[in-house]
Design a protein around this motif. Structure first.
Motif, PDB file in Angstrom:
ATOM      1  N   LEU A 177       0.758  -1.093   0.039  1.00  0.00           N
ATOM      2  CA  LEU A 177      -0.053  -0.084  -0.147  1.00  0.00           C
ATOM      3  C   LEU A 177       0.749   1.156  -0.095  1.00  0.00           C
ATOM      4  CD1 LEU A 177      -2.832  -0.838   2.668  1.00  0.00           C
ATOM      5  CD2 LEU A 177      -3.108  -0.649   0.187  1.00  0.00           C
ATOM      6  N   ARG A 178       1.941   1.181   1.006  1.00  0.00           N
ATOM      7  CA  ARG A 178       2.866   2.339   1.011  1.00  0.00           C
ATOM      8  C   ARG A 178       3.562   2.565  -0.266  1.00  0.00           C
ATOM      9  NH1 ARG A 178       2.966   0.273   6.145  1.00  0.00           N
ATOM     10  NH2 ARG A 178       4.698  -0.910   5.759  1.00  0.00           N
TER      11      ARG A 178
ATOM     12  N   VAL B 126      -2.108   3.351  -3.138  1.00  0.00           N
ATOM     13  CA  VAL B 126      -3.598   2.841  -3.278  1.00  0.00           C
ATOM     14  C   VAL B 126      -4.276   2.491  -1.957  1.00  0.00           C
ATOM     15  CG1 VAL B 126      -3.024   2.288  -5.617  1.00  0.00           C
ATOM     16  CG2 VAL B 126      -3.081   0.332  -3.822  1.00  0.00           C
ATOM     17  N   THR B 127      -5.563   2.420  -1.786  1.00  0.00           N
ATOM     18  CA  THR B 127      -6.203   1.857  -0.600  1.00  0.00           C
ATOM     19  C   THR B 127      -6.321   0.388  -0.555  1.00  0.00           C
ATOM     20  OG1 THR B 127      -8.210   1.486  -1.962  1.00  0.00           O
ATOM     21  CG2 THR B 127      -7.903   3.563  -1.133  1.00  0.00           C
ATOM     22  N   SER B 128      -6.445  -0.103   0.676  1.00  0.00           N
ATOM     23  CA  SER B 128      -6.491  -1.396   1.015  1.00  0.00           C
ATOM     24  C   SER B 128      -7.408  -2.229   0.082  1.00  0.00           C
ATOM     25  CB  SER B 128      -6.700  -1.695   2.380  1.00  0.00           C
ATOM     26  OG  SER B 128      -7.832  -1.190   2.648  1.00  0.00           O
ATOM     27  N   GLY B 129      -8.689  -1.717  -0.100  1.00  0.00           N
ATOM     28  CA  GLY B 129      -9.485  -2.623  -0.992  1.00  0.00           C
ATOM     29  C   GLY B 129      -8.982  -2.463  -2.471  1.00  0.00           C
ATOM     30  N   THR B 130      -8.473  -1.587  -2.912  1.00  0.00           N
ATOM     31  CA  THR B 130      -7.592  -1.466  -4.249  1.00  0.00           C
ATOM     32  C   THR B 130      -6.573  -2.677  -4.298  1.00  0.00           C
ATOM     33  OG1 THR B 130      -8.372   0.729  -4.615  1.00  0.00           O
ATOM     34  CG2 THR B 130      -6.505  -0.367  -6.098  1.00  0.00           C
TER      35      THR B 130
ATOM     36  N   THR C 118      -5.979  -5.150  -2.347  1.00  0.00           N
ATOM     37  CA  THR C 118      -6.686  -6.660  -2.295  1.00  0.00           C
ATOM     38  C   THR C 118      -6.998  -6.909  -3.679  1.00  0.00           C
ATOM     39  OG1 THR C 118      -7.418  -6.399   0.066  1.00  0.00           O
ATOM     40  CG2 THR C 118      -8.447  -8.042  -1.208  1.00  0.00           C
TER      41      THR C 118
END
Length: 161
Positions: A76-77, A81-85, A87
């Motif tokens: 993510l870092r 992007v977001t965690s949902g993206t 995943t």
């Protein structure tokens, strides 16, 4: 040597002589260059059979070094992007055989995302194609000019780091 930005700046100077238009000369060119770079990146990645978002994730894993694995949080870092993206992206890359999930040996609840040999081959090919495409943009600059440009851009980006 004139370009379309010179024409744009002259038109603004005629219409708004009260303004300092120096930023237009820099940022209009950067904006146009960015569009050309995006197209070149897409072409380089498409030729290798991957999407730009796939390259971002695969490249983060490849840069991590052997065994080419990161936690989802670290990904993510690295990719912003977001965690949902993330995943969704890891799921899609796993379906393509480019990554695998493994239990994190240091956190029983966690997982690690690892680059497969197929993923490593895909990202290496895409990175080589990307460098060839980007190198073409720099052919009219000397090595010294390229270094100077990199230094100036670093200075412009510093407040955002």
């Amino acid at each position: 040597m004139r370009d379309e930005v010179d024409d744009l700046a002259e038109a603004w100077a005629r219409e708004r002589p009260d303004l300092d238009l120096a930023p237009v000369a820099v940022f209009s060119r950067l904006s146009r260059l960015s569009r050309h770079l995006d197209l070149a990146r897409r072409e380089a990645f498409t030729a290798q059979g991957i999407e730009p978002w796939e390259f971002d994730v695969l490249a983060a894993l490849r840069r991590a070094g052997a065994p080419y694995e990161l936690s989802p949080g670290r990904l993510l870092r690295e990719t912003l992007v977001t965690s949902g993206t993330m995943t969704n992206r890891v799921d899609r890359l796993a379906t393509r055989g480019f990554v695998e999930r493994y239990p994190d040996p240091e956190d029983r609840r966690g997982v690690l995302v690892r680059l497969t040999p197929e993923g490593k081959e895909a990202v290496d090919g895409a990175f080589t194609a990307l460098l060839e495409a980007e190198r073409a943009f720099l052919t009219d600059l000397t090595a010294r000019q390229q270094g100077d440009l990199a230094d100036l851009l670093r200075k412009l980006l510093a407040p955002f780091s």
